[in-house]
Write an enzyme that holds these catalytic residues in place. Structure first.
Site, PDB file in Angstrom:
ATOM      1  N   HIS A   8       8.297 -11.584 -23.113  1.00  0.00           N
ATOM      2  CA  HIS A   8       9.687 -11.197 -22.873  1.00  0.00           C
ATOM      3  C   HIS A   8      10.093 -11.363 -21.408  1.00  0.00           C
ATOM      4  O   HIS A   8      11.265 -11.296 -21.074  1.00  0.00           O
ATOM      5  CB  HIS A   8       9.943  -9.760 -23.336  1.00  0.00           C
ATOM      6  N   ASN A  61     -13.100  -6.690 -20.660  1.00  0.00           N
ATOM      7  CA  ASN A  61     -13.517  -6.106 -21.926  1.00  0.00           C
ATOM      8  C   ASN A  61     -14.560  -7.015 -22.541  1.00  0.00           C
ATOM      9  O   ASN A  61     -14.388  -8.239 -22.582  1.00  0.00           O
ATOM     10  CB  ASN A  61     -12.326  -5.959 -22.876  1.00  0.00           C
ATOM     11  N   SER A  72     -14.865  -1.427 -21.821  1.00  0.00           N
ATOM     12  CA  SER A  72     -13.534  -1.831 -21.387  1.00  0.00           C
ATOM     13  C   SER A  72     -13.250  -1.225 -20.018  1.00  0.00           C
ATOM     14  O   SER A  72     -13.519  -0.038 -19.794  1.00  0.00           O
ATOM     15  CB  SER A  72     -12.478  -1.361 -22.391  1.00  0.00           C
ATOM     16  N   HIS A  75      -7.194   0.196 -10.875  1.00  0.00           N
ATOM     17  CA  HIS A  75      -5.962   0.150 -10.091  1.00  0.00           C
ATOM     18  C   HIS A  75      -6.267   0.631  -8.669  1.00  0.00           C
ATOM     19  O   HIS A  75      -6.656   1.783  -8.472  1.00  0.00           O
ATOM     20  CB  HIS A  75      -4.887   1.050 -10.711  1.00  0.00           C
ATOM     21  N   HIS A 116      -9.196  -6.331 -14.915  1.00  0.00           N
ATOM     22  CA  HIS A 116      -9.505  -5.861 -16.274  1.00  0.00           C
ATOM     23  C   HIS A 116     -10.669  -6.667 -16.824  1.00  0.00           C
ATOM     24  O   HIS A 116     -10.803  -7.858 -16.556  1.00  0.00           O
ATOM     25  CB  HIS A 116      -8.290  -6.060 -17.187  1.00  0.00           C
ATOM     26  N   HIS A 134     -11.738 -17.801 -10.138  1.00  0.00           N
ATOM     27  CA  HIS A 134     -11.939 -18.769 -11.219  1.00  0.00           C
ATOM     28  C   HIS A 134     -13.224 -19.572 -11.026  1.00  0.00           C
ATOM     29  O   HIS A 134     -13.886 -19.926 -12.015  1.00  0.00           O
ATOM     30  CB  HIS A 134     -10.725 -19.688 -11.329  1.00  0.00           C
ATOM     31  N   ARG A 186     -17.021  -6.961 -26.154  1.00  0.00           N
ATOM     32  CA  ARG A 186     -17.085  -6.173 -27.379  1.00  0.00           C
ATOM     33  C   ARG A 186     -17.816  -6.932 -28.485  1.00  0.00           C
ATOM     34  O   ARG A 186     -17.932  -8.171 -28.461  1.00  0.00           O
ATOM     35  CB  ARG A 186     -15.681  -5.799 -27.848  1.00  0.00           C
TER      36      ARG A 186
END
Length: 299
Positions: free
Chosen positions: A171, A108, A92, A96, A106, A141, A110
């Site tokens: 939210h 990850n 992972s 920054h 980012h 992309h 797994r």
């Protein structure tokens, strides 16, 4: 058919390769290694870089943990067993940068298996610019599509949509960044063998370093001022909100007694929250917000 040992060993080699390439591109920062053990079984190695020339804070973490599966995992998998063991391993990464003109990234990858015989691969890679540059989004992309197309023509479209839906701050009604690809529960079926799935995960993993070092080199010298830094801190705040409220990996790590420092290494060194902040009309900040939407075709 690849077993857990082969997959485990490949993830370790991926961690080392990515750290080597990031150090070379940064030119100053060096990763420190922090080996840790999980009381319930397994452990990992956190590789952390701070105060580099380009990277302010980053982590490239490897883990391989096992033990009794949490009750919520058994329910999620719709297993009738009241008790089962799990094994999970992966790498992972969150980086920054100092500059608000270099994006956060980012990744990850797994592998997860149960003592019941079930297994699957998962992962993803996504880009979170503080300022969305359409040229950079297209490049990102396009490279991901090329990696996906090596394995199946449907992968990019399916996993790009999955990323749009997953990396979404509900939210706030905005995507975390310009998306990427996200996939989970990939197992063998009538089309794909376990080796096929593992080969795809390898392609995603090896795509990371060339992609991010491209953006490090391209954008690191671009000029910026205090206005851009303050916007960066606000966008980092959105990143924190997503990781703490919505990210399944963060929740799984904490619920399975994972190492807190390694799980929360994804958080930035500094972030701000301003009450009801609204960017100036027609500003670069307003343009960025207008592009944090699902369903944009970047290619």
């Amino acid at each position: 058919m690849p077993g857990r040992e082969e997959i485990h060993d490949w993830f370790i080699s991926l961690q080392q390769s990515i750290c080597d390439q990031l150090e070379k591109a940064d030119g100053q920062g060096k990763f420190i290694s922090d080996k840790w053990d999980r009381p319930g079984g397994g452990g990992g190695v956190s590789r952390i870089i701070t105060n580099g020339a380009v990277i302010e804070k980053g982590g490239v973490n490897f883990s391989a943990v096992w033990g009794k599966a949490p009750e919520h995992t058994l329910k999620m998998l719709k297993l009738n067993e009241t008790s089962a063991d799990f094994f999970a391993t992966g790498v992972s990464i969150v980086i920054h940068p100092h500059s608000p003109l270099v994006p956060i990234i980012h990744m990850n990858v797994r592998y997860f298996e149960m003592s019941t015989g079930q297994y699957w691969f998962g992962g993803g890679i996504d880009l979170t610019p503080h300022y969305v540059v359409e040229e950079d989004a297209r490049y990102f992309h396009t490279q991901l599509k090329q990696a996906c197309d090596l394995h199946h023509e449907s992968y990019y479209a399916d996993f790009k949509k999955w990323a749009d839906d997953y990396f979404y701050i509900k939210h706030r009604q905005e995507t975390r960044g310009v998306g990427g690809i996200f996939f989970d529960y990939l197992t063998e079926d009538e089309k794909f063998t376990k080796q096929d799935r593992f080969d795809f995960v390898k392609s995603v993993g090896t795509a990371f370093a060339p992609l991010y070092t491209y953006f490090m080199t391209k954008n690191k010298a671009l000029p910026y001022g205090e206005k851009e830094k303050q916007w960066q801190y606000l966008r980092r705040g959105r990143y924190v909100e997503f990781n703490l409220v919505w990210d399944r990996g963060t929740k799984f790590g904490l619920e399975t007694d994972g190492r807190t420092e390694s799980i929360l290494m994804s958080l930035p060194p500094q972030a701000n929250w301003a009450y009801s902040h609204q960017p100036e009309p027609d500003s670069n900040e307003a343009k960025t917000l207008s592009l944090l939407k699902k369903g944009i075709n970047w290619i």
